[in-house]
Design a protein around this motif. Structure first.
Motif, PDB file in Angstrom:
ATOM      1  N   GLU A   6       0.829  -1.200   0.000  1.00 47.33           N
ATOM      2  CA  GLU A   6       0.000   0.000   0.000  1.00 47.33           C
ATOM      3  C   GLU A   6       0.865   1.252   0.000  1.00 47.33           C
ATOM      4  O   GLU A   6       1.983   1.248   0.519  1.00 47.33           O
ATOM      5  N   CYS A  22      -2.639   0.079  -4.034  1.00 46.57           N
ATOM      6  CA  CYS A  22      -2.222  -1.249  -3.585  1.00 46.57           C
ATOM      7  C   CYS A  22      -1.603  -1.960  -4.783  1.00 46.57           C
ATOM      8  O   CYS A  22      -2.318  -2.443  -5.657  1.00 46.57           O
ATOM      9  N   TRP A  36     -10.224  -3.428   0.935  1.00 44.87           N
ATOM     10  CA  TRP A  36      -9.525  -2.488   1.815  1.00 44.87           C
ATOM     11  C   TRP A  36     -10.109  -2.616   3.211  1.00 44.87           C
ATOM     12  O   TRP A  36     -11.333  -2.621   3.387  1.00 44.87           O
ATOM     13  N   ARG A  38      -9.368  -1.289   7.485  1.00 51.83           N
ATOM     14  CA  ARG A  38      -8.684  -0.288   8.315  1.00 51.83           C
ATOM     15  C   ARG A  38      -8.744  -0.724   9.761  1.00 51.83           C
ATOM     16  O   ARG A  38      -9.659  -1.431  10.178  1.00 51.83           O
ATOM     17  N   VAL A  70     -13.748   2.716  -4.641  1.00 56.30           N
ATOM     18  CA  VAL A  70     -12.746   1.679  -4.850  1.00 56.30           C
ATOM     19  C   VAL A  70     -12.686   1.329  -6.336  1.00 56.30           C
ATOM     20  O   VAL A  70     -13.713   1.352  -7.045  1.00 56.30           O
ATOM     21  N   LEU A  81      -8.074   3.117  -3.627  1.00 56.31           N
ATOM     22  CA  LEU A  81      -9.160   3.567  -2.767  1.00 56.31           C
ATOM     23  C   LEU A  81      -9.092   5.091  -2.723  1.00 56.31           C
ATOM     24  O   LEU A  81      -8.182   5.656  -2.113  1.00 56.31           O
ATOM     25  N   TYR A  94      -4.624   1.675   6.977  1.00 51.91           N
ATOM     26  CA  TYR A  94      -5.424   1.071   5.920  1.00 51.91           C
ATOM     27  C   TYR A  94      -4.622  -0.046   5.254  1.00 51.91           C
ATOM     28  O   TYR A  94      -3.446   0.147   4.897  1.00 51.91           O
ATOM     29  N   TYR A  95      -5.280  -1.175   5.092  1.00 53.45           N
ATOM     30  CA  TYR A  95      -4.657  -2.354   4.496  1.00 53.45           C
ATOM     31  C   TYR A  95      -5.422  -2.796   3.261  1.00 53.45           C
ATOM     32  O   TYR A  95      -6.663  -2.717   3.239  1.00 53.45           O
ATOM     33  N   CYS A  96      -4.699  -3.266   2.267  1.00 55.63           N
ATOM     34  CA  CYS A  96      -5.374  -3.975   1.191  1.00 55.63           C
ATOM     35  C   CYS A  96      -5.126  -5.472   1.380  1.00 55.63           C
ATOM     36  O   CYS A  96      -4.135  -5.878   2.007  1.00 55.63           O
ATOM     37  N   TRP A 116      -2.160 -10.035   2.964  1.00 56.24           N
ATOM     38  CA  TRP A 116      -2.336  -8.657   3.391  1.00 56.24           C
ATOM     39  C   TRP A 116      -1.087  -7.834   3.112  1.00 56.24           C
ATOM     40  O   TRP A 116       0.036  -8.353   3.158  1.00 56.24           O
TER      41      TRP A 116
END
Length: 126
Positions: A6, A22, A36, A38, A70, A81, A94-96, A116
């Motif tokens: 990310e 991402c 996505w 968080r 998105v 995002l 924030y993670y994808c 992740w």
């Protein structure tokens, strides 16, 4: 090796915008839904949005509908995002994530995702 990276987080004023990216490698991007999530300090990881393999279907949690968008570019192997009208309740890491091959739907359940990224920090402050 499956990798999701990310970028795009940072500090923004309330009402501002950020675009998270991402970038993925190590798998055939177009075969997988991407979502996505968080996580704010002291809180559980929360699903924010998902985009289907083709990009034709999107899912959002209610709190970001109308503000976040998105998308994905399968040719660039990148998900995005777009976050607009950021609010004080949006700050988090924030993670994808890549959906598990066994999952059928574009979901917001963390248990449906098997890979992740490391996360990118979003801070909303005046």
């Amino acid at each position: 090796q499956v990798q999701l990276v990310e970028s795009g987080g940072g500090l923004v004023q309330p009402g501002g915008s950020l675009r998270l990216s991402c970038e993925v490698s190590g798998f055939t991007f177009m075969y997988y839904h991407i979502a996505w999530f968080r996580q704010a300090p002291g809180k559980e990881r929360e699903g924010v949005s998902c985009v289907s393999r083709s990009g034709g279907r999107t899912v959002y949690i209610d709190s970001v509908k109308g503000r976040f968008s998105v998308s994905r570019d399968n040719g660039k192997m990148t998900g995005y995002l777009q976050m607009n009208s950021l609010k004080p309740e949006d700050p988090a890491v924030y993670y994808c994530a890549r959906v598990s091959i066994a999952a059928h739907d574009c979901s917001l359940r963390p248990s449906d995702y098997d890979s992740w990224g490391q996360g990118t920090q979003v801070i909303v402050s005046s």
